[in-house]
Design a protein around this motif. Structure first.
Motif, mmCIF file in Angstrom:
data_model
loop_
_atom_site.group_PDB
_atom_site.id
_atom_site.type_symbol
_atom_site.label_atom_id
_atom_site.label_comp_id
_atom_site.label_asym_id
_atom_site.label_seq_id
_atom_site.Cartn_x
_atom_site.Cartn_y
_atom_site.Cartn_z
ATOM 1 N N HIS A 74 8.921 -1.653 -9.305
ATOM 2 C CA HIS A 74 9.320 -0.725 -10.921
ATOM 3 C C HIS A 74 11.283 -0.808 -10.729
ATOM 4 O O HIS A 74 11.269 -1.226 -11.956
ATOM 5 N N ASP A 133 -1.317 -1.062 -9.950
ATOM 6 C CA ASP A 133 -0.084 -1.672 -9.384
ATOM 7 C C ASP A 133 0.205 -2.510 -8.445
ATOM 8 O O ASP A 133 1.150 -3.262 -8.388
ATOM 9 N N LYS A 134 -1.697 -2.759 -7.260
ATOM 10 C CA LYS A 134 -1.278 -3.664 -7.204
ATOM 11 C C LYS A 134 -1.116 -5.235 -6.851
ATOM 12 O O LYS A 134 -0.706 -5.949 -7.409
ATOM 13 N N LEU A 159 5.974 0.884 -4.482
ATOM 14 C CA LEU A 159 5.966 -0.016 -6.126
ATOM 15 C C LEU A 159 6.952 0.718 -6.376
ATOM 16 O O LEU A 159 6.919 0.213 -8.083
ATOM 17 N N LEU A 160 7.270 1.791 -6.107
ATOM 18 C CA LEU A 160 9.074 2.062 -7.291
ATOM 19 C C LEU A 160 9.865 1.627 -6.719
ATOM 20 O O LEU A 160 9.982 1.235 -7.781
ATOM 21 N N ASN A 189 0.865 -1.597 0.085
ATOM 22 C CA ASN A 189 0.299 -0.421 0.093
ATOM 23 C C ASN A 189 0.783 1.486 0.343
ATOM 24 O O ASN A 189 0.170 2.183 0.095
ATOM 25 N N HIS A 190 2.699 0.967 0.013
ATOM 26 C CA HIS A 190 3.239 1.955 0.081
ATOM 27 C C HIS A 190 3.692 2.241 -1.628
ATOM 28 O O HIS A 190 4.147 1.517 -1.818
ATOM 29 N N ARG A 191 3.707 3.724 -1.852
ATOM 30 C CA ARG A 191 3.892 4.118 -3.234
ATOM 31 C C ARG A 191 4.897 3.942 -3.459
ATOM 32 O O ARG A 191 5.674 2.699 -4.333
ATOM 33 N N GLU A 250 7.601 7.569 -12.798
ATOM 34 C CA GLU A 250 7.545 8.766 -12.332
ATOM 35 C C GLU A 250 5.842 8.206 -12.209
ATOM 36 O O GLU A 250 4.649 9.456 -11.816
ATOM 37 N N VAL A 261 3.677 4.904 -11.667
ATOM 38 C CA VAL A 261 3.495 3.957 -10.607
ATOM 39 C C VAL A 261 2.919 5.103 -9.659
ATOM 40 O O VAL A 261 3.339 5.454 -9.229
ATOM 41 N N GLY A 262 2.270 3.787 -8.997
ATOM 42 C CA GLY A 262 0.555 4.326 -7.985
ATOM 43 C C GLY A 262 0.162 5.124 -8.694
ATOM 44 O O GLY A 262 -1.238 5.569 -7.656
ATOM 45 N N ARG A 263 -0.552 5.471 -9.813
ATOM 46 C CA ARG A 263 -1.516 6.492 -10.405
ATOM 47 C C ARG A 263 -2.372 5.201 -10.978
ATOM 48 O O ARG A 263 -3.824 6.266 -11.470
#
Length: 522
Positions: A147, A207-208, A143-144, A138-140, A197, A200-202
């Motif tokens: 990635h 993403d999850k 995800l980065l 759940n933390h962006r 940028e 990811v996370g958007r």
């Protein structure tokens, strides 16, 4: 196909510590067969709740917002969407199985060179890392990071390909090759940062889902692949006259691990309800790291020269022999039948019980009760999966690998032919038990047969190549079941396909034994 005579290893208490370490590792690795219990809580954690249009209108009329929900036309559309969402999540299981099988090829070679301890430790770390990253999805920033890891893998793959072609086209162009490799790394890094940028996370739940494919899918599968073969390869060297039995005992831990994680009392389900799926992933990551590492520290090869078998074959030589491809197809058939049933057993049992009880006329409470009864089949399959590993391994040491293969495959074929007719709680429990019992036998018989045919010295690498059939069967079995269900409304066609392959494998086992006997020097 009988086991060739092997030089006895002097009995030592150390070998029983190795057996304990093997079971500890396999108990944790076996949780992969419990993935089916993740889908419902993961769906709730990843996707917004579903409302029918009527439910949404009622909420709006009551002054409640519906912006955090997905609104569909009716209950039928809600069921379809729920199945689609779980379908996306289930790819994590297929990716895990495929990664498990493919990584075992590399892990087997590492095990043969460095011994069992190091690759088992690597496996524990990778499996723990996969569940840890899933637990903080759940933390962006996570995800980065994931990635960035994907970009690094892509860069490594492209550099490897460019290096391969460069050596073929210009063997002496080392400086130019270094420049090309650096250029590829910089290009992929810059592109990865820009894309990450921006996106990811958007991308909401995508993403999850993608992160779960990479973590509890690829990373956890790679960890299992590294750790799985090590206990088996070590035990075959410590117990050369009881290869089937000790292989069965070790991998029985794999089956019991699946049972423990699914248990409604002491397993994962009550933890989900109390703390949530992501908290479970974090705790499971710690358990994986500690237990697999402790088990790995108990593994070691026997001192001195390993026991000699009639044939000692390197993996390169193994891949040139027809016996390898025969064994590969046999394992594919047995794994396809078992994995197909494992992936659908809870859903299939529920559907069979509901249809037998009257279907649409049932109330929601009656449907829930039948679903609970159907879920019991999952536990029976897991228990007998573990029991079958010990039983078939012991039998094969007594009567020979060939007879055991033939009986096991024909037994499984008969059950697969009849499975679609099972529609009572008792018959489904018996059917699931038999399928699990025979499926478990694969994991005791095939490492032992690999040692019989190709020797114990390079068992890690050789069995790793044989085990690729398991990864492909995992994908093909799930796909065959889903395709049959979508096209015909029933799993019957897929079950019959699996049954036919099991009959073919029984015939192949006889042919393999005849060919092996003729090829053996007098």
């Amino acid at each position: 196909m009988t086991a060739p005579a092997a030089a006895p290893v002097r009995p030592s208490p150390v070998r029983y510590l190795v057996l304990v370490g093997a079971v500890m590792i396999q108990l944790i690795l076996g949780t992969v067969y419990g993935y089916s219990i993740f889908w419902a809580p993961l769906q709730a954690a990843v996707y917004p709740p579903i409302l029918t249009q009527a439910e949404a209108d009622a909420r709006v009329a009551a002054g409640e917002a519906v912006t955090d929900f997905t609104v569909v036309a009716d209950a039928a559309a809600a069921r379809v969407l729920k199945d689609q969402r779980q379908g996306y999540l289930k790819y994590a299981f297929s990716i895990c199985i495929l990664s498990f099988a493919l990584v075992m090829v590399v892990a087997g070679r590492v095990q043969d060179v460095l011994g069992p301890r190091i690759p088992a430790l690597i496996g524990g770390v990778l499996m723990a890392l996969g569940f840890f990253l899933a637990g903080v999805m759940n933390h962006r920033v996570v995800l980065l990071v994931c990635h960035a890891g994907l970009c690094a893998l892509v860069a490594l793959l492209l550099i490897s390909i460019s290096t391969l072609f460069r050596k073929r086209l210009d063997p002496h162009g080392a400086e130019n090759g270094l420049s090309v490799s650096l250029a590829v790394a910089v290009l992929v890094t810059v592109a990865g940062v820009l894309v990450g940028e921006q996106y990811v996370g958007r991308l909401a739940e995508f993403d999850k889902v993608a992160l779960l494919w990479g973590t509890i899918g690829f990373l956890a599968g790679a960890g299992i692949g590294f750790a799985y073969v090590c206990p088996i390869a070590a035990l075959v060297k410590w117990f050369p006259t009881a290869k089937g039995l000790v292989s069965g005992i070790a991998v029985a831990g794999f089956g019991f691990g699946a049972y423990i994680i699914k248990d409604p009392t002491v397993g994962a389900p009550p933890f989900f309800k109390a703390h949530g799926i992501t908290s479970f992933f974090l705790v499971h990551a710690l358990v994986c790291l500690v237990v697999v590492s402790l088990g790995a520290l108990l593994l070691r090869n026997p001192p001195g020269t390993p026991p000699k078998f009639a044939t000692e074959s390197s993996w390169q030589e193994t891949l040139t022999r027809p016996a390898f491809y025969t064994l590969w197809l046999m394992f594919f058939s047995g794994a396809l039948a078992g994995l197909m049933v494992i992936s659908i057993i809870a859903e299939f049992a529920k559907e069979q019980l509901v249809a037998a009880a009257g279907g649409a006329a049932l109330t929601s409470d009656q449907l829930a009760a039948l679903a609970a009864k159907g879920a019991a089949a999952v536990g029976w399959l897991a228990i007998f999966n573990a029991v079958g590993r010990v039983f078939w391994g012991l039998v094969s040491d007594r009567v020979g690998r060939t007879i055991t293969f033939v009986v096991m495959f024909l037994f499984q074929a008969g059950m697969m032919f009849m499975l679609a007719r099972m529609n009572t709680e008792l018959s489904l429990a018996v059917a699931a038990s038999i399928v699990g019992f025979n499926f478990g036998g694969n994991f005791a018989l095939f490492p032992s047969a690999t040692a019989d045919l190709f020797g114990a010295k390079n068992l890690g690498a050789n069995y790793g190549w044989v085990f690729t059939s398991y990864g492909i069967a995992g994908v093909m079995g799930v796909a065959a079941g889903n395709t049959a269900k979508i096209m015909t409304g029933s799993y019957t066609a897929a079950f019959q396909l699996a049954a036919g392959l099991c009959v073919l494998s029984a015939v192949l086992a006889i042919g393999l034994a005849i060919a092996h006997r003729k090829a053996r020097p007098a």
